[in-house]
Design an enzyme around this catalytic site. Structure first.
Site, PDB file in Angstrom:
ATOM      1  CB  CYS A 247       5.273  11.061   1.827  1.00 26.37           C
ATOM      2  SG  CYS A 247       3.302  11.531   2.251  1.00 26.37           S
TER       3      CYS A 247
ATOM      4  CB  CYS B  59       3.715   8.899   4.442  1.00 23.75           C
ATOM      5  SG  CYS B  59       2.924   9.293   2.587  1.00 23.75           S
TER       6      CYS B  59
END
Length: 159
Positions: free
Chosen positions: A83, A86
């Protein structure tokens, strides 16, 4: 050298794309020491952080019990190695875990074996997702990258 992002002005200043777009130069400056001054993702000795990486469903259940019984103010940070957003918000979360050492931040990798049931227990459908617990109750949730809101929620709940 002119930037290759000539249409950049058409993107909203506060959009995710604007925040995550980085201009890459054709030249590398070996004298640039700004990276040397950045905080490492490793914790230094004496670090006041209360950052815990959960690796199993048993660890997750224990952490969730502490959060729900009100004994421990907590933040659950749901993430994944693949991600991109993230990775953008991780340094901010680490910084805030140092600023609020009495709040335990639990990092939950959604792809970690054995944690698939954990995702269902807190209705997580996207990453990054942050859920904030205080007094045994989930007080707030942030889905996506919103650094301003993240800092605001932390200050309102845990200061």
């Amino acid at each position: 050298m002119k930037s290759q992002w000539s249409n950049f002005h058409q993107i909203g200043r506060n959009s995710f794309l604007a925040a995550s777009t980085v201009y890459v130069s054709n030249e590398f400056n070996f004298l640039n020491t700004s990276l040397l001054n950045r905080r490492s993702f490793c914790f230094a000795e004496g670090d006041r952080s209360s950052f815990v990486v959960l690796k199993s469903e048993a660890e997750f259940n224990s952490a969730l019990s502490k959060a729900r019984d009100g004994s421990l103010p907590s933040v659950f940070y749901f993430t994944a190695a693949w991600c991109g957003p993230c990775r953008l918000i991780s340094p901010v979360i680490l910084e805030l875990s140092n600023k609020y050492p009495d709040v335990t931040t639990y990092k939950v990798d959604i792809d970690e074996g054995g944690l698939s049931n954990a995702i269902g227990k807190l209705n997580v459908s996207a990453v990054p997702t942050l859920q904030f617990f205080k007094g045994g109750v989930k007080k707030a949730e942030i889905v996506g990258v919103d650094v301003v809101r993240l800092k605001s929620v932390m200050e309102q709940l845990y200061k």
